[in-house]
Design an enzyme around this catalytic site. Structure first.
Site, PDB file in Angstrom:
ATOM      1  N   HIS A 125      23.231 -19.200  63.655  1.00 47.18           N
ATOM      2  CA  HIS A 125      21.799 -19.258  63.368  1.00 47.18           C
ATOM      3  C   HIS A 125      21.176 -17.886  63.137  1.00 47.18           C
ATOM      4  CE1 HIS A 125      21.194 -18.600  67.819  1.00 47.18           C
ATOM      5  NE2 HIS A 125      20.149 -17.951  67.376  1.00 47.18           N
ATOM      6  N   ASP A 155      27.794 -22.981  66.395  1.00 47.55           N
ATOM      7  CA  ASP A 155      26.800 -21.914  66.265  1.00 47.55           C
ATOM      8  C   ASP A 155      27.470 -20.538  66.275  1.00 47.55           C
ATOM      9  OD1 ASP A 155      24.295 -20.785  65.880  1.00 47.55           O
ATOM     10  OD2 ASP A 155      23.882 -20.623  68.029  1.00 47.55           O
ATOM     11  N   SER A 229      20.546 -13.262  70.557  1.00 45.43           N
ATOM     12  CA  SER A 229      21.515 -14.180  69.957  1.00 45.43           C
ATOM     13  C   SER A 229      22.701 -13.438  69.370  1.00 45.43           C
ATOM     14  CB  SER A 229      20.856 -14.995  68.835  1.00 45.43           C
ATOM     15  OG  SER A 229      20.115 -16.063  69.338  1.00 45.43           O
TER      16      SER A 229
END
Length: 371
Positions: A125, A155, A229
């Site tokens: 993402h 992911d 992230s």
């Protein structure tokens, strides 16, 4: 505010011997017992000093003058110093900037160098909707980057830069040996690109968490924020045990972060390098969990077949409404459990399934398909 899972990329506007038998603290609030190779001599049990440092991390020195061995366990600064050089910041332009000034509409996240010739793992993402990627390493060097591989289900993604002899992060060996209470460190690029290689610490709060993901996640209370992230969650040996991916956001809720475990990271990246994509094995069945499984109550309820999508499953007579109890001899009550089990298989291999169909328990050999 409505509670939600937040994907945490950020959108921004600019050789001696030691007597054995000691139990060592593995985390702030927990104690773990570690097994090491040992030798018994004249009633005393000895382990190699190298075994101690290999298992626990840290450093040791032997003083031949005093015939003593000094062991220093890793502390948080030592772990950060070891891992941080392999942590990078990733910045780029979102493909959809809306009405924002395109000069300043940027998005950023974090990545971890896993191969010295410029291979970086991050979250899917972070880079899936980003162009003009730039990677900045811990020593301040800037590289143009390209996204080479991408897998939404896990992911995870790979980014490549043209560089050599880069420092790499060591992935924890699998199966992952961690426990709730272990001290962990998160490193990333929270909120602002100017905050690259920010480190926070906490404990491993939980394992085998199933939250908005196809696979189990690790839970931590180490502070992770937008921009973290793709950054590493690290144990006190300086090994990456997870890639930070999600946090729980709700008024009054703090420090509920989630990381993709190292075994899933290695499963996915190994497939990237070997096949170019994840050759994910599937039963060829659309399945539904029971009410108990959906809300997290421990259960032995089977999965319900809602649709049959593969020819191999259709040939076995599997149909909508059948109940799936076991796969490869293991009971499955949640889709995440099934996904974890199927990581050990490839499409085309066969697996034994136990179902209830028309009131009868049946066992069949099912050929897996690519899902």
């Amino acid at each position: 505010m409505k509670n939600r899972m937040l994907r945490i990329c950020s959108l921004i506007a600019l050789g001696a011997l030691l007597v054995a038998g000691t139990t060592w603290a593995a985390g702030t609030n927990s104690v773990a017992t570690y097994a090491m190779n040992a030798t018994k001599i004249n009633g005393e049990v000895y382990v190699k000093a190298s075994s101690l440092t290999n298992v626990l991390g840290g450093t040791g020195t032997f003083d031949s003058k005093t015939n003593t061995y000094s062991y220093t366990p890793n502390d948080i600064p030592a772990v950060i110093k070891k891992v941080s050089p392999a942590v990078v910041a990733i910045i780029g332009k979102p493909n959809d900037v809306g009405s924002a000034d395109p000069r300043y509409a940027l998005a950023h996240g974090t990545g971890v160098i896993i191969r010295a010739d410029g291979w970086i793992v991050t979250n899917a993402h972070v880079v899936e909707d980003m162009s003009n990627l730039v990677v900045v390493t811990a020593d301040g060097k800037k590289y143009d980057a390209v996204r080479t591989h991408h897998d939404e289900a896990s992911d995870l993604a790979l980014v490549k830069i043209k560089a050599t002899k880069l420092p790499i992060a060591k992935m924890a060996p699998t199966p992952l040996k961690v426990q709730v209470g272990d001290t962990v460190v998160a490193i990333g690029t929270p909120v602002s690109f100017s905050l690259r290689n920010t480190a926070t610490s906490g404990i491993l709060s939980g394992m085998n968490r199933s939250v908005s993901s196809a696979y189990n996640l690790l839970q931590t209370d180490a502070a992770i924020n937008p921009g973290n992230s793709g950054g590493p969650l690290v144990n006190m040996k300086g090994e990456v045990i997870g890639i930070n991916s999600l946090k729980f956001v709700e008024v009054g809720v703090d420090n509920l972060g989630f990381s993709i475990p190292a075994d899933t990271v290695q499963y996915v990246t190994n497939h990237f390098f070997k096949y170019g994509h994840v050759k994910r094995a599937s039963l060829g069945l659309e399945l539904e969990e029971s009410w108990s499984a959906l809300i997290g109550i421990p259960t032995s309820d089977p999965l319900t077949v809602k649709n049959v999508t593969s020819a191999s499953a259709q040939k076995l007579g599997i149909k909508s409404g059948d109940l799936l109890y076991k796969v490869a001899g293991k009971q499955v009550s949640a889709i995440v459990e099934l996904n974890e089990l199927l990581k050990g298989y490839l499409p085309g291999q066969q697996v034994e399934v136990m179902l209830q169909s028309d009131g009868d328990l049946i066992t069949r050999k099912l050929t897996l398909v690519e899902g």
